[in-house]
Design a protein around this motif. Structure first.
Motif, short mmCIF file in Angstrom:
data_model
loop_
_atom_site.label_atom_id
_atom_site.label_comp_id
_atom_site.label_asym_id
_atom_site.label_seq_id
_atom_site.Cartn_x
_atom_site.Cartn_y
_atom_site.Cartn_z
N GLY A 45 0.81 -1.21 0.00
CA GLY A 45 0.00 0.00 0.00
C GLY A 45 0.85 1.26 0.00
N ALA A 46 1.92 1.26 0.81
CA ALA A 46 2.82 2.41 0.84
C ALA A 46 3.48 2.63 -0.51
CB ALA A 46 3.88 2.21 1.92
N VAL A 47 3.87 1.52 -1.17
CA VAL A 47 4.48 1.62 -2.50
C VAL A 47 3.48 2.20 -3.50
CG1 VAL A 47 5.44 0.30 -4.42
CG2 VAL A 47 6.15 -0.22 -2.09
N CYS A 48 2.24 1.73 -3.44
CA CYS A 48 1.21 2.25 -4.34
C CYS A 48 1.05 3.76 -4.19
CB CYS A 48 -0.12 1.56 -4.07
SG CYS A 48 -0.26 -0.11 -4.71
N ILE A 49 1.05 4.22 -2.93
CA ILE A 49 0.89 5.66 -2.68
C ILE A 49 2.07 6.44 -3.25
CG2 ILE A 49 0.80 7.41 -0.87
CD1 ILE A 49 -0.78 5.40 0.83
N LEU A 50 3.27 5.94 -3.04
CA LEU A 50 4.46 6.64 -3.54
C LEU A 50 4.49 6.65 -5.07
CD1 LEU A 50 7.11 5.29 -1.02
CD2 LEU A 50 6.22 7.63 -1.15
N VAL A 51 4.13 5.53 -5.70
CA VAL A 51 4.07 5.47 -7.16
C VAL A 51 2.99 6.43 -7.68
CG1 VAL A 51 3.56 4.01 -9.16
CG2 VAL A 51 4.98 3.13 -7.30
N SER A 52 1.87 6.47 -6.96
CA SER A 52 0.80 7.39 -7.33
C SER A 52 1.28 8.83 -7.33
CB SER A 52 -0.36 7.24 -6.34
OG SER A 52 -1.29 8.30 -6.49
N TYR A 53 2.01 9.21 -6.28
CA TYR A 53 2.52 10.58 -6.21
C TYR A 53 3.53 10.86 -7.33
CZ TYR A 53 0.41 12.20 -1.85
OH TYR A 53 -0.47 12.65 -0.91
N ALA A 54 4.34 9.87 -7.67
CA ALA A 54 5.31 10.04 -8.74
C ALA A 54 4.59 10.30 -10.07
CB ALA A 54 6.20 8.81 -8.85
N ILE A 55 3.51 9.55 -10.33
CA ILE A 55 2.74 9.74 -11.55
C ILE A 55 2.08 11.11 -11.58
CG2 ILE A 55 0.72 8.93 -12.83
CD1 ILE A 55 1.37 6.10 -11.85
N ILE A 56 1.44 11.47 -10.47
CA ILE A 56 0.74 12.75 -10.42
C ILE A 56 1.71 13.92 -10.55
CG2 ILE A 56 -0.61 14.26 -8.91
CD1 ILE A 56 -1.96 11.71 -7.81
N TRP A 57 2.87 13.80 -9.91
CA TRP A 57 3.89 14.85 -10.02
C TRP A 57 4.31 15.02 -11.48
CZ3 TRP A 57 7.61 15.87 -5.47
CH2 TRP A 57 8.38 17.01 -5.71
N ARG A 58 4.51 13.88 -12.17
CA ARG A 58 4.90 13.93 -13.59
C ARG A 58 3.80 14.55 -14.45
NH1 ARG A 58 6.30 14.98 -17.68
NH2 ARG A 58 7.47 13.87 -19.29
N VAL A 59 2.55 14.24 -14.11
CA VAL A 59 1.42 14.81 -14.84
C VAL A 59 1.37 16.32 -14.66
CG1 VAL A 59 -1.10 14.94 -14.91
CG2 VAL A 59 0.03 12.71 -14.76
N LEU A 60 1.51 16.78 -13.42
CA LEU A 60 1.46 18.22 -13.16
C LEU A 60 2.63 18.95 -13.81
CD1 LEU A 60 0.38 18.17 -9.40
CD2 LEU A 60 -1.04 18.69 -11.39
N ALA A 61 3.79 18.30 -13.87
CA ALA A 61 4.94 18.93 -14.51
C ALA A 61 4.70 19.07 -16.02
CB ALA A 61 6.19 18.10 -14.26
N GLU A 62 3.89 18.16 -16.58
CA GLU A 62 3.62 18.19 -18.02
C GLU A 62 2.46 19.10 -18.38
OE1 GLU A 62 4.82 17.02 -21.82
OE2 GLU A 62 5.66 16.32 -19.91
N ASN A 63 1.48 19.17 -17.48
CA ASN A 63 0.25 19.90 -17.79
C ASN A 63 0.01 21.00 -16.77
OD1 ASN A 63 -2.26 20.77 -18.57
ND2 ASN A 63 -3.33 18.88 -18.05
N SER A 64 0.30 22.22 -17.15
CA SER A 64 0.14 23.37 -16.27
C SER A 64 -1.32 23.74 -16.05
CB SER A 64 0.90 24.58 -16.85
OG SER A 64 0.79 25.70 -16.00
N PHE A 65 -2.23 23.09 -16.79
CA PHE A 65 -3.65 23.44 -16.69
C PHE A 65 -4.45 22.41 -15.89
CE2 PHE A 65 -1.90 24.78 -20.82
CZ PHE A 65 -1.93 26.16 -20.63
N ALA A 66 -3.76 21.56 -15.14
CA ALA A 66 -4.42 20.49 -14.38
C ALA A 66 -5.05 21.06 -13.11
CB ALA A 66 -3.43 19.38 -14.04
N ALA A 67 -6.16 21.75 -13.27
CA ALA A 67 -6.86 22.36 -12.15
C ALA A 67 -7.70 21.32 -11.41
CB ALA A 67 -7.75 23.50 -12.65
N PRO A 68 -8.08 21.61 -10.17
CA PRO A 68 -8.90 20.65 -9.42
C PRO A 68 -10.35 20.59 -9.89
CG PRO A 68 -8.55 22.63 -8.13
CD PRO A 68 -7.69 22.76 -9.35
#
Length: 225
Positions: free
Chosen positions: A112-135
């Motif tokens: 579960g901890a690994v899943c959370i860390l991988v999730s954050y890595a993906i989301i961080w990469r997404v936000l770095a790519e897409n400046s328009f990723a609003a909530p």
């Protein structure tokens, strides 16, 4: 803006702690402290990074999840999502600690901890790519919003949702609650519904979005959907 970020982060962490420890009836819950440490540490690091590299995005991410001009369907979906999401923490505190109804093996909690860390890595990469990723689902004409098709968006059309699914799965595993796992498919269904409505809004605003959906055939997960 950083003061606002750290204030909102502190309030959010305090709320998460209350939702976990009050139902549990104790703060002697190591898995909960690990969870809070991960989301607090990664959140602080991400905030500092985006404050320097993309303050416009950070400003959007700090905005309210309910805004003027936001479609009514998005408000309805988010309201139900947050209700289920926050309710899940109450159930997990009761299940894993107060009732001790679930005995989760250590390897599952680690997964579960690994899943959370991988999730954050993906989301961080997404936000770095897409400046328009609003909530919220909102066309940001004032920021010159465009369709992003590179990076994670070349694999699936909603990579942030894909990353969020890993977070939703990893949380009850780390916290040791099988009851919490019951909420995961419900939350994933809401993300899937939101992705469909979001694509309709994007197609109406950006004529080229249809071609993008033909090129990238999966919404949330490669070879799945």
């Amino acid at each position: 803006m950083l003061i606002r970020f750290f204030l909102q982060t502190s309030i959010w962490l305090s709320a998460m702690a209350a939702l976990l420890f009050v139902p549990a009836g104790t703060t002697a819950w190591p898995e909960a402290w690990i969870f809070l440490g991960i989301i607090g540490g990664v959140g602080a690091a991400a905030g500092l990074w985006f404050a320097r590299h993309d303050p416009g995005l950070l400003r959007e991410r700090l905005s309210s999840p309910f805004q003027a001009g936001q479609p009514a369907w998005d408000k309805a979906i988010l309201s139900l999502f947050f209700a289920l999401y926050l309710g899940a923490f109450v159930v997990m505190g009761l299940d894993a600690v107060r009732w001790r109804a679930t005995v989760m093996p250590v390897w599952a909690e680690a997964a579960g901890a690994v899943c959370i860390l991988v999730s954050y890595a993906i989301i961080w990469r997404v936000l770095a790519e897409n400046s328009f990723a609003a909530p919220v689902v909102r066309i940001q004409a004032e920021r010159g919003q465009r369709i992003v098709t590179t990076g994670p968006y070349a694999i699936v059309r909603h990579p942030m949702y894909g990353g969020a699914i890993l977070f939703l799965l990893g949380t009850p595993l780390l916290l040791g609650s099988s009851y919490g796992l019951v909420f995961v498919p419900l939350l994933v269904i809401l993300l899937a519904i939101r992705s469909v409505f979001e694509e309709r809004a994007l197609s109406e605003r950006f004529p080229k979005y249809a071609a993008y959906t033909e090129k990238v055939g999966y919404r949330l997960a490669p070879f799945v959907w």
